[in-house]
Scaffold this active site. Structure first.
Site, PDB file in Angstrom:
ATOM      1  CD1 TRP A 180      -1.778  -5.049  -3.132  1.00  0.00           C
ATOM      2  CD2 TRP A 180      -2.795  -4.199  -4.625  1.00  0.00           C
ATOM      3  NE1 TRP A 180      -1.785  -6.204  -3.884  1.00  0.00           N
ATOM      4  CE2 TRP A 180      -2.171  -5.565  -5.073  1.00  0.00           C
ATOM      5  CE3 TRP A 180      -3.229  -3.340  -5.627  1.00  0.00           C
ATOM      6  CZ2 TRP A 180      -2.580  -6.259  -6.335  1.00  0.00           C
ATOM      7  CZ3 TRP A 180      -3.382  -4.200  -6.989  1.00  0.00           C
ATOM      8  CH2 TRP A 180      -3.104  -5.254  -7.265  1.00  0.00           C
TER       9      TRP A 180
ATOM     10  CB  CYS B 265      -0.921   0.124   1.158  1.00  0.00           C
ATOM     11  SG  CYS B 265      -1.794  -1.328   1.452  1.00  0.00           S
TER      12      CYS B 265
ATOM     13  CD  GLU C 257       5.058 -10.595 -21.773  1.00  0.00           C
ATOM     14  OE1 GLU C 257       3.812 -10.212 -21.875  1.00  0.00           O
ATOM     15  OE2 GLU C 257       5.543 -11.564 -20.833  1.00  0.00           O
TER      16      GLU C 257
ATOM     17  CD  GLU D 173       6.291 -16.917 -17.568  1.00  0.00           C
ATOM     18  OE1 GLU D 173       5.234 -16.992 -18.384  1.00  0.00           O
ATOM     19  OE2 GLU D 173       6.561 -15.693 -17.340  1.00  0.00           O
TER      20      GLU D 173
ATOM     21  CE  LYS E  89       0.264  -6.441 -14.735  1.00  0.00           C
ATOM     22  NZ  LYS E  89       1.297  -7.565 -15.003  1.00  0.00           N
TER      23      LYS E  89
ATOM     24  CE  LYS F 217       6.752 -12.593 -18.769  1.00  0.00           C
ATOM     25  NZ  LYS F 217       6.070 -13.199 -18.109  1.00  0.00           N
TER      26      LYS F 217
ATOM     27  NE  ARG G  11       4.354   1.998  -1.725  1.00  0.00           N
ATOM     28  CZ  ARG G  11       5.445   1.523  -1.404  1.00  0.00           C
ATOM     29  NH1 ARG G  11       6.597   1.786  -2.301  1.00  0.00           N
ATOM     30  NH2 ARG G  11       5.505   0.686  -0.545  1.00  0.00           N
TER      31      ARG G  11
ATOM     32  CG  HIS H 252       8.565 -35.936 -31.903  1.00  0.00           C
ATOM     33  ND1 HIS H 252       8.723 -37.133 -32.260  1.00  0.00           N
ATOM     34  CD2 HIS H 252       8.790 -35.943 -30.672  1.00  0.00           C
ATOM     35  CE1 HIS H 252       8.610 -37.924 -31.567  1.00  0.00           C
ATOM     36  NE2 HIS H 252       8.980 -37.283 -30.407  1.00  0.00           N
TER      37      HIS H 252
ATOM     38  CG  ASN I  23       2.782  -0.933   2.966  1.00  0.00           C
ATOM     39  OD1 ASN I  23       2.348  -2.000   2.456  1.00  0.00           O
ATOM     40  ND2 ASN I  23       4.076  -0.554   2.498  1.00  0.00           N
ATOM     41  N   GLY I  24       1.175  -3.284   5.157  1.00  0.00           N
ATOM     42  CA  GLY I  24       1.816  -4.407   5.855  1.00  0.00           C
ATOM     43  C   GLY I  24       0.731  -5.427   6.170  1.00  0.00           C
TER      44      GLY I  24
HETATM   45  C1  F6R Z   1       2.388 -12.282 -19.742  1.00  0.00           C
HETATM   46  C2  F6R Z   1       1.307 -11.831 -19.053  1.00  0.00           C
HETATM   47  C3  F6R Z   1       0.067 -12.601 -19.519  1.00  0.00           C
HETATM   48  C4  F6R Z   1      -0.943 -12.788 -18.225  1.00  0.00           C
HETATM   49  C5  F6R Z   1      -2.227 -13.354 -18.822  1.00  0.00           C
HETATM   50  C6  F6R Z   1      -3.348 -13.576 -17.684  1.00  0.00           C
HETATM   51  O1  F6R Z   1       3.756 -11.943 -19.123  1.00  0.00           O
HETATM   52  O2  F6R Z   1       1.241 -10.920 -18.293  1.00  0.00           O
HETATM   53  O3  F6R Z   1       0.300 -13.515 -20.246  1.00  0.00           O
HETATM   54  O4  F6R Z   1      -0.512 -13.847 -17.456  1.00  0.00           O
HETATM   55  O5  F6R Z   1      -3.127 -12.134 -19.484  1.00  0.00           O
HETATM   56  O6  F6R Z   1      -3.404 -12.343 -16.934  1.00  0.00           O
HETATM   57  P1  F6R Z   1      -4.051 -12.616 -15.460  1.00  0.00           P
HETATM   58  O7  F6R Z   1      -3.206 -13.288 -14.508  1.00  0.00           O
HETATM   59  O8  F6R Z   1      -4.043 -11.151 -15.195  1.00  0.00           O
HETATM   60  O9  F6R Z   1      -5.157 -13.445 -15.533  1.00  0.00           O
END
Ligand code: F6R
Length: 608
Positions: A72, A2, A488, A481, A603, A485, A29, A504, A98-99
């Site tokens: 948060w 927070c 993207e 994964e 996001k 990373k 935050r 394959h 915060n905590g």
């Molecule tokens: C990759 C990434 C996305 C999310 C996906 C699901 O770095 O951030 O692939 O993992 O859009 O998002 P959430 O977890 O918010 O459901």
């Protein structure tokens, strides 16, 4: 995570305006709720971000000092009643925090027996009531606050204000950051320097177990046992933007560097290591139902779906229950076979991903027990599932998910102990996993300490246009994964692949310009991984291996090696993914790309 901010001054400034501006600069935050208190005008609180709070504040809101907060959410929904500041029964003592106060349930019960009435579901509120209780016997507010702080367990960065002493504010730190801002005729308290910088560049950072009192003309610092602390002020030359990022160039790097703290937060209060048990409060209400289920379907998207795949291996191996992973966008269209003996577990950082949410609803329609592993408290998935586990990873600002992924894997390991102990996992096995989990933060720190080496590697390979990522068993999803990373944030072609599956098809792509990242820890799949690396080397493909510390053999085979500490096989993805996150970060940085906001991505994906 927070944000807190407090101000006291004799310069004729209106505290309301100073505090609102400060909160605005702290919004990264938390943005679940916001609140403000001044001794003159009392408290105003609102769900949502600072703009909502501003709308609710009366025009005549006044004060020379005050405390403010951005939440948060961790304990309790992000509603107005749970928004900070929280007050005591008599409305004289106010706190922003915060905590997490770990022993809040015991303290709350004790205080309720003593006649205190609570008006929120938060852990924080116990602080004000506890101080109010101590004030009955102690001579001063400061002494009562100290007595209360000595009674609580957990983490806190707090600011406290007492109506009868309006120009003094008390701050304390245990695990959550607190910085004091030293101005001329005005002093500040904040979670980080961001809101202080427009007023003064002279700051003092509190350390754990320290308390400070600020007034317009000065400050004092002492320890929880009252011994005095003398600390020189630091001059900060960060810009406000750099301060938000904790001095890092990007949120993504800051969030990767938060890994050790995030794991500690996900684990906090949830392990009983001496009994080999996991205590997951959010699952208590469905514990009996969980004993009866015969199958789990984990639904998730993107990075969260790779965490889900690691979870599948953990749960099948150690809790002996059949698990399937379904991509959120497919699940509801494939006429899934689901019934009351199925648990549908959604994994989502934001808790708002539409496809994952619809998968939960599909499960519900078929009578399944629905569960969530969610970071955002009070989000739609958290609300619509029957029960769940919160990640406690704090807000993730960078679009590429890093710290949330670590916390998802950690929560899945806790869930594996929880379910496993219901289904024949021995106490000894539970203890072994618990012990290994507790060691993860320092092991992650050891990897983070080698970030300069990983940066050099990213530079060395920055010319590559394609990348293959391979792994097996627990690290098979980590190959995917690692690849997501890189693609993207760098916009280059990167492919994840099960190392055994490579021949394959994908191996046809390999030549001297097509590097492979091979995740090859010393585990049950090590020999197989070594054979797969040989296959790539035979085709002249460059190989970077992520290997276990001390493995000299692999250095003879791979072109480059990133070493990570040893841990249990089921937990190794939590360590192995960290260098891959750092590699992707430095790779994109090398290309001068907008790491935190990659093109075409959002996001939170709330559309189909
Ligand atoms: C990759 C990434 C996305 C999310 C996906 C699901 O770095 O951030 O692939 O993992 O859009 O998002 P959430 O977890 O918010 O459901």
């Amino acid at each position: 995570m927070c944000g807190i901010f407090a101000y006291t001054g004799n310069k004729g400034k209106e505290a309301g305006g100073v505090l609102l501006d400060g909160l605005l600069s702290l919004e990264y935050r938390g943005y679940d709720s916001a609140g403000i208190f001044t001794p003159e005008s009392g408290s105003v609180r609102s769900p949502g971000a600072v703009a909502e709070l501003r709308k609710k504040m009366p025009k005549d809101f006044a004060g020379k000092s005050g405390i403010a907060h951005l939440r948060w959410a961790t304990h309790g929904e992000p509603t107005e009643k749970n928004a900070h500041p929280h007050g005591s029964c008599d409305g004289e003592i106010w706190v922003v925090h915060n905590g997490i106060i770990e022993n809040f349930k015991e303290l709350k019960a004790k205080l309720e027996r003593a006649g205190h009435t609570f008006s929120s579901d938060t852990d924080t509120e116990v602080l004000t009531h506890l101080i109010e209780e101590h004030l009955k016997h102690e001579k001063s507010f400061e002494k009562a606050a100290l007595a209360a702080l000595n009674e609580v367990r957990g983490t806190y960065g707090i600011a406290l204000q007492y109506k009868k002493e309006p120009d003094r504010i008390i701050a304390a730190r245990m695990g959550s950051p607190i910085v004091l801002g030293l101005g001329d005729g005005e002093h500040f308290i904040a979670s980080d320097p961001t809101p202080i910088l427009p007023h003064t560049r002279k700051v003092v950072f509190l350390e754990d177990g320290e308390v400070a009192v600020i007034s317009p003309d000065g400050h004092r610092i002492f320890k929880l046992d009252s011994t005095k602390v003398k600390r020189d002020a630091t001059d900060i030359d960060w810009s406000a933007e750099a301060a938000q990022k904790g001095g890092y160039e990007h949120f993504m790097l800051k969030e990767i560097m938060e890994g050790p703290e995030v794991i500690e937060n996900t684990l906090r209060g949830r392990l009983i290591p001496e009994k080999g048990l996991a205590k997951l409060g959010g699952l208590e209400t469905v514990a009996k139902q969980l004993e009866k289920i015969d199958r789990i379907i984990i639904v998730a998207c993107g990075t969260a779906s790779y965490a889900a795949q690691v979870g599948e291996y953990m749960l099948e191996e150690h809790a002996r229950i059949p698990v399937e992973v379904e991509i959120g966008s497919e699940f509801r269209y494939k006429k899934p076979v689901v019934n009351e003996r199925t648990a549908v577990l959604a994994i989502s950082q934001s808790g708002e991903t539409l496809d994952t949410l619809e998968a939960v609803r599909e499960g519900k329609r078929h009578g399944a027990l629905t569960l969530g592993i969610v970071n955002a408290v009070g989000s739609t998935i958290a609300r619509e599932t029957d029960a769940g586990v919160y990640n406690h990873a704090g807000p993730e600002v960078s679009v590429a998910s890093t710290k949330a992924f670590l916390s998802q894997l950690t929560a899945l390991a806790l869930f594996t102990i929880f379910l496993g102990r219901q289904r024949g996992m021995t106490a000894a096995q539970g203890k072994e996993i618990a012990r290994a989990l507790k060691e993860l933060p320092k092991k992650i720190q050891a990897i983070l300490d080698t970030k300069e080496e990983i940066q050099k590697l990213a530079k060395k390979y920055a010319h590559a246009r394609d990348f293959l990522y391979i792994g097996r068993k627990y690290n098979y999803p980590i190959a995917y994964e690692g690849a997501i990373k890189l693609k993207e944030i760098s916009y280059i072609h990167a492919e994840g692949c099960g190392a055994g599956e490579m021949k394959h098809g994908p191996i046809a792509m390999i030549d001297e310009n097509f590097p492979t990242m091979a995740i090859a820890p010393k585990d049950s799949m090590y020999e197989k991984m070594i054979s797969n690396i040989h296959e790539i080397k035979a085709r002249k493909g460059p190989v970077i291996a992520v290997a276990t510390e001390g493995d000299k053999e692999i250095a003879k085979l791979a072109d480059d090696v990133i070493y990570v500490p040893e841990t249990l096989e089921m937990l190794s993805p939590i360590l192995n993914v960290v260098p891959l996150q750092l590699f992707a970060y430095y790779f994109a940085k090398e290309k001068g790309l907008n790491v935190d906001r990659p093109r075409n991505l959002a996001k939170s994906v709330t559309v189909e």
